[in-house]
Structure formats: structure tokens, C-alpha cells
Design a protein around this motif. Structure first.
Motif, PDB file in Angstrom:
ATOM      1  N   LEU B 142       0.874  -1.206   0.110  1.00 51.37           N
ATOM      2  CA  LEU B 142       0.052   0.049  -0.012  1.00 51.37           C
ATOM      3  C   LEU B 142       1.093   1.202   0.064  1.00 51.37           C
ATOM      4  CD1 LEU B 142      -3.014  -0.001   0.004  1.00 51.37           C
ATOM      5  CD2 LEU B 142      -3.092   0.515   2.249  1.00 51.37           C
ATOM      6  N   TYR B 143       2.239   1.185   0.697  1.00 49.85           N
ATOM      7  CA  TYR B 143       2.985   2.461   0.632  1.00 49.85           C
ATOM      8  C   TYR B 143       3.429   2.737  -0.781  1.00 49.85           C
ATOM      9  CZ  TYR B 143       6.808   5.088   2.131  1.00 49.85           C
ATOM     10  OH  TYR B 143       7.735   6.294   2.367  1.00 49.85           O
ATOM     11  N   ILE B 144       3.932   1.410  -1.293  1.00 47.27           N
ATOM     12  CA  ILE B 144       4.356   1.597  -2.531  1.00 47.27           C
ATOM     13  C   ILE B 144       3.140   2.113  -3.578  1.00 47.27           C
ATOM     14  CG2 ILE B 144       4.989   0.319  -4.766  1.00 47.27           C
ATOM     15  CD1 ILE B 144       6.567  -1.701  -2.931  1.00 47.27           C
ATOM     16  N   MET B 145       2.082   1.808  -3.351  1.00 47.01           N
ATOM     17  CA  MET B 145       1.035   2.547  -3.949  1.00 47.01           C
ATOM     18  C   MET B 145       0.465   3.743  -3.795  1.00 47.01           C
ATOM     19  SD  MET B 145      -0.019   0.546  -6.438  1.00 47.01           S
ATOM     20  CE  MET B 145       1.066  -0.544  -7.023  1.00 47.01           C
ATOM     21  N   GLY B 146       1.160   4.370  -2.957  1.00 52.16           N
ATOM     22  CA  GLY B 146       1.067   5.697  -2.440  1.00 52.16           C
ATOM     23  C   GLY B 146      -0.126   5.896  -1.323  1.00 52.16           C
ATOM     24  N   LEU B 147      -0.141   4.772  -0.517  1.00 51.08           N
ATOM     25  CA  LEU B 147      -1.019   4.885   0.512  1.00 51.08           C
ATOM     26  C   LEU B 147      -2.545   5.145   0.203  1.00 51.08           C
ATOM     27  CD1 LEU B 147       1.031   6.658   3.138  1.00 51.08           C
ATOM     28  CD2 LEU B 147       0.550   4.275   3.129  1.00 51.08           C
ATOM     29  N   GLN B 148      -2.894   4.678  -0.873  1.00 50.29           N
ATOM     30  CA  GLN B 148      -4.392   4.982  -1.741  1.00 50.29           C
ATOM     31  C   GLN B 148      -5.104   3.293  -1.538  1.00 50.29           C
ATOM     32  OE1 GLN B 148      -5.266   7.935  -2.415  1.00 50.29           O
ATOM     33  NE2 GLN B 148      -3.333   8.688  -2.095  1.00 50.29           N
ATOM     34  N   TRP B 149      -6.436   3.666  -1.031  1.00 51.54           N
ATOM     35  CA  TRP B 149      -7.179   2.467  -0.987  1.00 51.54           C
ATOM     36  C   TRP B 149      -8.064   2.259  -2.260  1.00 51.54           C
ATOM     37  CZ3 TRP B 149      -7.432  -1.428   2.952  1.00 51.54           C
ATOM     38  CH2 TRP B 149      -6.615  -1.153   4.147  1.00 51.54           C
ATOM     39  N   THR B 150      -7.648   1.557  -3.052  1.00 47.74           N
ATOM     40  CA  THR B 150      -8.785   1.463  -4.291  1.00 47.74           C
ATOM     41  C   THR B 150      -8.759  -0.270  -4.621  1.00 47.74           C
ATOM     42  OG1 THR B 150      -6.713   1.418  -5.920  1.00 47.74           O
ATOM     43  CG2 THR B 150      -8.199   3.578  -5.389  1.00 47.74           C
ATOM     44  N   VAL B 151      -9.266  -0.810  -5.217  1.00 42.99           N
ATOM     45  CA  VAL B 151      -9.567  -2.098  -5.691  1.00 42.99           C
ATOM     46  C   VAL B 151      -8.066  -2.608  -6.194  1.00 42.99           C
ATOM     47  CG1 VAL B 151     -10.513  -4.044  -6.835  1.00 42.99           C
ATOM     48  CG2 VAL B 151     -11.961  -2.111  -6.253  1.00 42.99           C
ATOM     49  N   TRP B 152      -7.507  -1.784  -7.173  1.00 43.64           N
ATOM     50  CA  TRP B 152      -6.313  -2.017  -7.708  1.00 43.64           C
ATOM     51  C   TRP B 152      -5.029  -2.052  -6.565  1.00 43.64           C
ATOM     52  CZ3 TRP B 152      -2.811  -3.858 -10.862  1.00 43.64           C
ATOM     53  CH2 TRP B 152      -1.708  -3.349 -10.966  1.00 43.64           C
ATOM     54  N   THR B 153      -5.223  -1.087  -5.880  1.00 43.40           N
ATOM     55  CA  THR B 153      -3.988  -0.878  -4.830  1.00 43.40           C
ATOM     56  C   THR B 153      -4.169  -2.089  -3.852  1.00 43.40           C
ATOM     57  OG1 THR B 153      -5.091   0.718  -3.395  1.00 43.40           O
ATOM     58  CG2 THR B 153      -3.740   1.792  -5.250  1.00 43.40           C
ATOM     59  N   VAL B 154      -5.337  -2.403  -3.264  1.00 43.57           N
ATOM     60  CA  VAL B 154      -5.266  -3.410  -2.130  1.00 43.57           C
ATOM     61  C   VAL B 154      -5.181  -4.821  -2.879  1.00 43.57           C
ATOM     62  CG1 VAL B 154      -7.277  -4.469  -0.972  1.00 43.57           C
ATOM     63  CG2 VAL B 154      -7.421  -2.141  -1.087  1.00 43.57           C
ATOM     64  N   GLY B 155      -5.408  -4.820  -4.276  1.00 46.98           N
ATOM     65  CA  GLY B 155      -4.939  -6.090  -5.006  1.00 46.98           C
ATOM     66  C   GLY B 155      -3.485  -6.439  -4.957  1.00 46.98           C
ATOM     67  N   PHE B 156      -2.951  -5.351  -5.057  1.00 45.05           N
ATOM     68  CA  PHE B 156      -1.354  -5.180  -5.297  1.00 45.05           C
ATOM     69  C   PHE B 156      -0.739  -5.594  -3.871  1.00 45.05           C
ATOM     70  CE2 PHE B 156       2.857  -2.970  -5.046  1.00 45.05           C
ATOM     71  CZ  PHE B 156       3.465  -3.915  -5.872  1.00 45.05           C
ATOM     72  N   ALA B 157      -1.342  -4.559  -2.839  1.00 43.45           N
ATOM     73  CA  ALA B 157      -0.858  -4.903  -1.614  1.00 43.45           C
ATOM     74  C   ALA B 157      -1.202  -6.497  -1.124  1.00 43.45           C
ATOM     75  CB  ALA B 157      -1.601  -4.020  -0.650  1.00 43.45           C
ATOM     76  N   THR B 158      -2.294  -6.972  -1.452  1.00 46.63           N
ATOM     77  CA  THR B 158      -2.583  -8.554  -0.988  1.00 46.63           C
ATOM     78  C   THR B 158      -1.259  -9.426  -1.724  1.00 46.63           C
ATOM     79  OG1 THR B 158      -4.844  -7.915  -1.267  1.00 46.63           O
ATOM     80  CG2 THR B 158      -4.235 -10.249  -1.176  1.00 46.63           C
ATOM     81  N   LEU B 159      -0.909  -8.990  -2.724  1.00 46.43           N
ATOM     82  CA  LEU B 159      -0.013  -9.935  -3.714  1.00 46.43           C
ATOM     83  C   LEU B 159       1.365  -9.637  -2.604  1.00 46.43           C
ATOM     84  CD1 LEU B 159      -0.236 -11.289  -6.268  1.00 46.43           C
ATOM     85  CD2 LEU B 159       0.775  -9.334  -7.321  1.00 46.43           C
ATOM     86  N   THR B 160       2.008  -8.363  -2.518  1.00 43.18           N
ATOM     87  CA  THR B 160       2.997  -8.176  -1.622  1.00 43.18           C
ATOM     88  C   THR B 160       2.796  -8.798  -0.468  1.00 43.18           C
ATOM     89  OG1 THR B 160       2.070  -6.073  -0.998  1.00 43.18           O
ATOM     90  CG2 THR B 160       3.726  -6.006  -2.835  1.00 43.18           C
ATOM     91  N   ALA B 161       1.692  -8.898   0.130  1.00 44.40           N
ATOM     92  CA  ALA B 161       1.689  -9.320   1.500  1.00 44.40           C
ATOM     93  C   ALA B 161       2.144 -10.988   1.480  1.00 44.40           C
ATOM     94  CB  ALA B 161       0.022  -9.354   1.997  1.00 44.40           C
ATOM     95  N   VAL B 162       1.443 -11.703   0.481  1.00 42.08           N
ATOM     96  CA  VAL B 162       1.925 -13.017   0.138  1.00 42.08           C
ATOM     97  C   VAL B 162       3.247 -12.999  -0.093  1.00 42.08           C
ATOM     98  CG1 VAL B 162       1.676 -14.719  -1.160  1.00 42.08           C
ATOM     99  CG2 VAL B 162      -0.412 -13.652  -0.520  1.00 42.08           C
ATOM    100  N   PHE B 163       3.973 -12.104  -0.768  1.00 38.92           N
ATOM    101  CA  PHE B 163       5.599 -12.274  -1.429  1.00 38.92           C
ATOM    102  C   PHE B 163       6.288 -11.861  -0.141  1.00 38.92           C
ATOM    103  CE2 PHE B 163       3.994 -11.545  -5.964  1.00 38.92           C
ATOM    104  CZ  PHE B 163       4.261 -12.660  -6.168  1.00 38.92           C
ATOM    105  N   LEU B 164       5.838 -11.045   0.602  1.00 37.67           N
ATOM    106  CA  LEU B 164       6.892 -10.874   1.724  1.00 37.67           C
ATOM    107  C   LEU B 164       6.874 -11.998   2.881  1.00 37.67           C
ATOM    108  CD1 LEU B 164       8.525  -8.462   3.276  1.00 37.67           C
ATOM    109  CD2 LEU B 164       6.743  -8.016   4.732  1.00 37.67           C
ATOM    110  N   THR B 165       5.663 -12.585   2.835  1.00 40.41           N
ATOM    111  CA  THR B 165       5.593 -13.717   3.833  1.00 40.41           C
ATOM    112  C   THR B 165       6.470 -14.755   3.111  1.00 40.41           C
ATOM    113  OG1 THR B 165       3.381 -12.936   4.441  1.00 40.41           O
ATOM    114  CG2 THR B 165       3.947 -15.291   5.132  1.00 40.41           C
ATOM    115  N   VAL B 166       6.286 -14.970   1.955  1.00 38.96           N
ATOM    116  CA  VAL B 166       7.259 -15.862   1.259  1.00 38.96           C
ATOM    117  C   VAL B 166       8.888 -15.364   1.607  1.00 38.96           C
ATOM    118  CG1 VAL B 166       8.078 -16.873  -0.774  1.00 38.96           C
ATOM    119  CG2 VAL B 166       5.557 -16.602  -0.276  1.00 38.96           C
TER     120      VAL B 166
END
Lengths: 464, 337
Positions: B142-166
Motif C-alpha cells: 500500500l505504501y508503494i501504491m501511495g497509501l491509496q485504498w482502491t481495488v487495484w492498490t488493495v489487490g497489489f498490496a495483497t500480492l505483496t503481503a503474500v510475497f513478503l511472507t514468502v
């Protein structure tokens, strides 16, 4: 309910949960050092026995304190951004020094203290124990510097609504710090004293006659009996200091509405009514209020009515909450006084813990967490007593709150409450379980699994 | 350069940004490996779980403290940004905090509670570690996406959530390769081999997304001569991934030599990724909104902290190293005796 009140409840809940554990670890760290040094001086195994049991209590309490403390540091930003924006120039360095001088010290040496006994020389282990105790105390010092400054701010100037430091020595050694710091350290000492006595009494009642239990019981009772009179004295001084700097808080503690009243009675019991602005019912001792607070028979003290502006804006704290929490604290302190002194008397007559009558042992078990009650009540007295200010006379609580939807605050609040309630339950039951296990004389090792690889090594080493 | 250092309003924010960056980097590496160990928990047998916890037991608390320092510097040095970032991340922060609470207390409870409850605390340790890693990854996205909450940014943040966990589980696995032996070490090598793909995908996704989201970041990377000067970064990245592939294939060795290699290489990878991110976002502390210079607190307050930092930070680093030296070697069963 709006965001402000929900955020206050959330912060109140978090800090109430958090404060329970530093209250234990601050003094318990020093008690552990005492056990260790006694062991080194006397060579008597009972001190090490006591150390081994209580270091587990310490480790558990420490972990609880750490995780809830991290929550606090984030909540400044998530719920109270106005706090850092307005007084960050002062609060920031104090918090930074806490992290740098205390947190890392505790955290690193805790590992050595808990798991390093067989890896480091004894002196280094004792040093680690000392540094952990020192670190927790340092941490309390910085937090209380900041907290005291929020009650009695000085050494700053306001430019465009933002506080700038002008004199760091004045900020750090602000007028209420000496009283607040010593009052809090003593509270920690008393909490640990009664926890020591409570769990030791529990073990004793379970038939545990080990020397470690005797040593811990004696340490707890003696500590409690020594500290409680000092605490009453320091608490009284703290009250006088508060009267000087935050008279509205003292008026609320005393249920004192009319500042022109003379002489001031000491209100023992009352039902403060914020609507009618008087006590619905009160039991009071004439003259005593004047005597205690002003040291004269007809001295006046400011009343709550003096803190209402001409527009009717109330600048004093909610009375009933402060009034009652103050009384809970004092009553708990009195119970501690009676218990610990009576126990000293019995223990001197009889032979240590054997001299204590059974009801008294049950009494100590019941009072095992009495320090928590007194600490929380005292904390509410002083913190609710600061309202409506966040920083007295400088920043109002309402002006610092974050602009987040109330539903979000409520949702996270409920989640925190559920976690906290579950953890307190687990914490108390695990302490009880550890005590019961120790009473059965089970080994104190916490991991009994063999080193991986060890089994294989044993298998291939030819029998001798 | 000289001009910068004559003006405290220039060099102090920069210094504190560097300190905050250092603190975040140390946090991600250190708490990264112990969070990762928690994420790997379900894949291990019960006895192995004890050993895994033993490998991080003396360190986790100090590791976590770097997060407190990082957030402390953010609120101390950049108070304006602090509020903006943390209120935007209100929910993930709350989830992370509850995760940190769960896993932090599990260390103690799983060892001290009655044996029958150990399984429950093991689960709490895993869940807490997952909540923490996922929410941190979500916040990063979300930080990379400029701290905006939209469907697209939340989608990307979900992806980074998985990747950071990996990524965390990968560095956790390489830590276990270093700290364990026998069957568990063999398992850790296998976990590392699996995790490496997640790492490549994750770093790739973030590297592609950052310049695509922000033309400013795009220009910082893909204009001349930057593109040439920055070329060593992705090259070193590929080299390290190659090294990890080859290294993991040969591990564990008979005399346990090179068990340190994957962990060390992963640390370098994390450092490279971190510098890439830091380079992209400088001078912003709130992406595209607030620079470190605009958000900085009063120079006099920063100086007060800096004076202390100069003395205290080396001491902290010193005794942190001391503790890793004391607990060096293969993890032994944790015991208070």
C-alpha cells in the motif's frame, strides 16, 4: 459513540493492559538480582531455587509487557496523531531515549539472562540480570518523564500551536517527576511483594515446604512491610504536589465542589453528582481536609466550581471516576499495610512462614494481584484527573484524536479487548499452574526434548 | 555536499531518514528470519518445533525492538508523516499488532502452559507470525501504491503481503539451515529451495510495479546515466539468486561447511532490495506527498536525539553482536538452568 470516546476507551484499555506487566517486571528484576547476589554471597541453594522459579514469572510478564508496549507506540500514530504533531518536539526525544537506552538493553540481555546460564561465566550472567533490571527501570524513568511533563509541562514555548523545547533540564526534571517516579517504583515494589507472598502462600498451602518458597515468602512480606509506609508518605507528598500544579484533580479526588468553603472537611464517602454539582450524600470528618492539605485548620483549597468558565465550559475532570478510583487505591494500600505488618508480627513470633495462621495464607493468595488493583486505580486517578487536557493547559485530548471512522476504532477495540481478556486469563492460570507444578516438586526445566542429533550420536557411539 | 552540511534543516532530516532506513533494514533481516521460522511452523514435527523456537528464543525480542526504533524515529523525526502513514494503515497496523502480541506471548506460553495446551500455543505462534508478515507485506504494498485504498492498490498490496511472507519464510529457512542439524536441517534446505521462487517472483513484482505506478520512480531508474549506474543492482541480484540455487543443491555438506552461505546471501539480497526501494522513494517519506524535509521536526529536537544516537547506537550494535556470539553454533534445547 464517536471516534473520540472510542479512541479514549481503546487507549485506556491498551495502557491498562500494558501497565500490569511493567509494574511486575520493574521490581521483579531487582528482586531477581537480589536472589542471585544472595546466592553468590551465601552459596545457599534456596536463593537459586527462588531465582529459577521467579525468572519464569519474569520472562512471562516481560513478554506480555513487550508486546503490549509495541501496541502503545503505534497507537500514538494511528489514534492520536495530534499528540506528536503538537508536542512531538518534546515527546519524541523522550521516547527515542527510552528505546535507545532501555529497550535494547532489556531485550538483548534478557536473552542472556534467561538462556545464557550455561554459556557465559557467572559474573556475566549476574551482570545481565542487573542490566535487565536497570533497563526496565530506565524505561520507566523515560516514560514517567514524558507522562509527568504532560501533567506539569515546563521548559517549552508554543509557536504556531506547536511546542518547542527551550530547556531540556526543565522538561526532564519537571515538578511532578520526582513524586510520580518514586510513587510508581514503590507501587511496582508493592505489586511484586504481594505477588511473591501470594504465589508462595499458594505453594505452601499446596504442601510445598521447600526452602525456595520460604525465602520468597520472607522476601515478599518484608518488602511489603518496608515499602508500604514509605509509599503512604510519598503518596501524600505526591498529592500535595498535585494540589499545587493540578488543583482541579485534587478537588475531584476529594469530592470538593465549593472553593470558598472553610474549613474543608475530609470526605470519606460521597456520591458526587455532576448534574447538581454537589455530593448527594457524604460522610466527612470536619477540619481534616484543611489540616491534611494545607496544614492549617481553616485553610481553603480550590473547588471544582472554580474550574468552570463563564461560558459554562467545564475544565475539570469527571468527578465520580477520579473520586472512586482514588478511594480504591487508598483502600488497597490500607489492606496492604495491615496484611504485611500483621504477617511480619506473626513471622517474627513463630518461625518464618510456619508462624502464619492459615487464614492469613489464604489472605495472601487472595491479595496476590492486589498490586494490580492499586496500580490501576492510581493510574486512573492521575490520568482521568488530567482531563479534559492531554497535556495540561497546552493540548486538549479532543484536539489530538485521529480522524478515523468510529466503526474502525470500535472494531479494533473489540479485537484488542478479546485478546487482552484471553491473555490475562492465560497469564494468571499459567502462573498458578507453574506454582502448582513447582509445589509438586517437578523439574524446572522448560524444554525436555533432547538435542536433535544427540540421539543419533548416542546411537552410533560404541558402548564403553 | 558541503552546502548540505552547513544547513541543519537539510542534513538532519537526511540523517534521520538514513537512521530510520537502517533500522527498518535491520528489522526486516532480523525479525524477518524469526517471523519466517513461525511461518514454517506447520511444516515441522513437534520436536522440531521446539528446536526451531530454540534457535530464535534468545533473539526475537531484541529483533522486534528494531521495529519500535524505526517507528520511534518516524514519529520523532517526521511527525507529520507519522500521522498520515499510520492513520492510512490503521487496519493493517491493528492486525500486525495483534499478530505480534499473539506470537510474542506464545514463546512463553507454549513452554510454560500445561503440556495439553502446547498445541494451541503452537498454533497461536504460527497464526501470529502469519498475521504479522502478511500485514507488513500489505503495508509495504500500500505504501508503494501511495497509501491509496482502491481495488487495484488493495489487490497489489495483497500480492505483496503474500510475497513478503514468502520472503520471510525463505530467510527463516536459511537461518534454520545455519542453526540446525540432522533431519531438520535437511528439511530447512528443502523449504529454502521452495521459497526461492517466491522470492524471485515477489522482488520482480515490486520492481516492476514501483516504476509503473509512479512516473517519477520510472524516471529515476530508466533515464541516462542512472540506468547504467544502477545496472549492478539487478545484476548482483541475479548473481545471488544463482549462488543460492547452486549452494542449496549441495547443502547440507558432510562437515556442515557453507551452512551459513544461504543465510548470508539472503541478507545481501534483502539489503539490495531495500536500497532499490529507498532509492525509488527518496526524498519522499509519504510517497508523492510529503518529503523528508517537509515532514521533519524542529532541528533542535533532532540534534538532541542525534547526540544520544551517536553514543548509544554503537553500544546497541555491540551488545547485539555479543548476544549472537554467545548463542552461536547449532541451536541447543532452551533451558533456564
Amino acid at each position: 459513540m464517536d471516534t473520540l470516546i472510542l479512541s479514549r476507551i481503546q487507549f485506556g484499555a491498551n495502557i491498562s493492559f500494558h501497565i500490569l506487566f511493567p509494574t511486575i517486571t520493574i521490581a521483579l528484576g531487582w528482586v531477581l538480582l537480589f536472589f542471585k547476589l544472595r546466592f553468590q554471597a551465601t552459596g545457599d541453594g534456596k536463593w537459586m531455587e527462588a531465582y529459577r522459579f521467579w525468572v519464569k514469572v519474569f520472562a512471562l510478564s516481560f513478554a506480555m509487557g513487550v508486546v503490549s508496549g509495541i501496541t502503545m507506540s503505534f497507537q500514538f500514530g494511528t489514534n492520536w496523531p495530534g499528540f506528536m504533531e503538537h508536542v512531538g518536539n518534546i515527546a519524541g526525544p523522550l521516547l527515542a531515549y527510552e528505546v535507545m537506552t532501555a529497550f535494547f538493553l532489556e531485550a538483548v540481555f534478557l536473552g542472556i539472562m534467561l538462556f545464557g546460564v550455561s554459556r557465559v561465566p557467572p559474573w556475566l550472567h549476574t551482570l545481565a540480570t542487573f542490566l535487565v533490571a536497570f533497563g526496565t527501570t530506565m524505561s520507566a524513568f523515560w516514560i514517567l518523564v514524558l507522562n509527568s511533563w504532560m501533567h506539569t509541562p515546563q521548559g517549552y514555548e508554543i509557536r504556531d500551536g506547536v511546542a518547542y523545547a527551550t530547556n531540556w533540564l526543565e522538561i526532564i526534571f519537571n515538578p511532578s517527576l520526582p513524586y510520580r517516579f518514586s510513587h510508581t517504583l514503590l507501587a511496582s515494589g508493592l505489586t511484586v511483594a504481594f505477588l511473591l507472598a501470594g504465589l508462595s502462600a499458594f505453594r505452601w498451602l499446596r504442601g510445598d515446604r521447600s526452602d525456595g518458597v520460604r525465602a520468597a515468602m520472607r522476601t515478599g512480606v518484608t518488602l511489603g512491610a518496608l515499602l508500604i509506609p514509605v509509599q503512604i508518605f510519598v503518596g501524600d507528598m505526591h498529592g500535595l504536589n498535585t494540589l499545587e500544579h493540578q488543583p482541579a484533580k485534587v478537588a475531584a479526588m476529594e469530592g470538593h465542589w465549593d472553593g470558598d468553603k472553610s474549613p474543608v472537611p475530609l470526605v470519606l464517602f460521597a456520591l458526587p453528582n455532576a448534574e447538581t454539582r454537589e455530593n448527594d450524600f457524604e460522610i466527612a470528618i470536619p477540619y481534616l481536609g484543611s489540616l491534611i492539605l494545607t496544614h492549617s485548620l481553616d485553610g481553603k483549597i480550590p473547588g471544582l466550581n472554580d474550574f468552570v468558565t463563564e461560558d459554562g465550559e467545564v475544565l475539570h475532570p469527571p468527578v465520580a471516576k477520579v473520586f472512586w478510583s482514588f478511594r480504591v487505591m487508598v483502600a488497597t494500600g490500607m489492606a496492604m499495610l495491615v496484611m504485611s505488618w500483621a504477617a511480619m508480627w506473626f513471622m517474627r513470633r513463630g518461625r518464618g512462614i510456619e508462624g502464619l495462621p492459615k487464614p492469613m495464607l489464604y489472605g495472601f493468595v487472595a491479595m496476590g494481584f492486589s498490586g494490580w488493583i492499586a496500580t490501576l486505580a492510581g493510574w486512573y486517578t492521575t490520568e482521568i484527573g488530567r482531563q479534559p487536557w492531554l497535556v495540561d493547559g497546552v493540548l486538549r485530548t479532543a484536539d489530538a484524536v485521529a480522524d478515523v471512522p468510529a466503526g474502525m476504532v470500535l472494531g479494533t477495540l473489540l479485537a484488542y479487548l478479546a485478546v487482552y481478556a484471553a491473555l490475562i486469563f492465560c497469564y494468571i492460570s499459567v502462573l498458578t499452574y507453574l506454582a502448582a507444578k513447582a509445589a509438586k516438586g517437578e523439574p524446572t526445566r522448560i524444554f525436555d526434548t533432547p538435542r536433535s542429533g544427540e540421539a543419533e550420536v548416542r546411537a552410533i557411539t560404541p558402548a564403553e | 555536499m558541503g552546502a548540505i552540511f552547513s544547513d541543519p534543516a537539510q542534513w538532519l532530516p537526511l540523517t534521520f531518514a538514513a537512521l530510520m532506513g537502517l533500522s527498518i533494514l535491520i528489522y526486516v533481516v532480523l525479525d524477518g528470519f524469526d517471523l519466517g521460522v513461525g511461518v514454517l511452523f506447520p511444516f515441522a514435527e513437534d520436536a522440531e518445533k521446539d528446536r526451531m523456537v530454540a534457535s530464535i528464543g534468545p533473539f526475537w525480542d531484541a529483533n522486534e525492538t528494531w521495529l519500535v526504533l524505526a517507528i520511534g524515529i518516524l514519529l520523532v523525526a517526521f511527525p507529520a508523516a507519522h500521522g498520515a502513514i499510520l492513520t492510512a494503515l490503521y487496519l493493517p497496523v491493528a492486525i500486525m499488532l495483534i499478530g505480534l502480541i499473539l506470537r510474542g506471548v506464545s514463546f512463553e506460553f507454549r513452554a510454560k502452559a500445561p503440556a495439553a495446551q502446547k498445541r494451541a500455543w503452537n498454533n497461536a505462534f504460527f497464526i501470529g507470525s502469519m498475521m504479522t508478515s502478511l500485514s507488513q507485506g500489505f503495508m509495504l504494498g500500500l505504501y508503494i501504491m501511495g497509501l491509496q485504498w482502491t481495488v487495484w492498490t488493495v489487490g497489489f498490496a495483497t500480492l505483496t503481503a503474500v510475497f513478503l511472507t514468502v520472503a520471510y519464510s525463505f530467510i527463516g529457512a536459511t537461518w534454520l539451515v545455519l542453526k540446525t542439524e540432522g533431519a531438520l536441517q535437511l528439511k530447512a534446505v528443502e523449504w529454502s529451495k521452495g521459497g526461492i521462487w517466491g522470492l524471485v517472483l515477489g522482488l520482480g513484482a515490486v520492481s516492476l510495479a514501483s516504476p509503473l505506478v509512479s512516473p517519477r520512480i520510472f524516471d529515476k531508474w530508466f533515464s541516462f546515466p542512472e540506468i547504467v549506474l544502477l545496472a549492478p543492482l539487478p545484476l548482483m541480484f541475479c548473481l545471488l539468486i544463482g549462488l543460492l540455487f547452486v549452494g542449496l543443491k549441495r547443502l547440507p555438506t558432510a562437515d556442515d561447511s557453507f551452512a551459513w552461505l544461504p543465510f548470508a546471501a539472503t541478507i545481501v539480497l534483502f539489503i539490495l532490495a531495500f536500497f532499490g526501494l529507498a532509492y525509488s522513494f527518496y526524498p519522499y517519506v509519504v510517497p508523492e506527498q510529503l518529503t523528508i524535509y517537509e515532514a521533519a521536526s524542529a532541528p533542535e529536537s533532532l540534534l538532541i536525539i542525534l547526540v544520544g544516537t551517536v553514543f548509544v547506537l554503537p553500544a546497541i550494535l555491540g551488545y547485539t553482536v555479543l548476544s549472537y556470539v554467545i548463542f552461536r553454533g547449532k541451536a541447543r534445547a532452551l533451558s533456564y538452568d
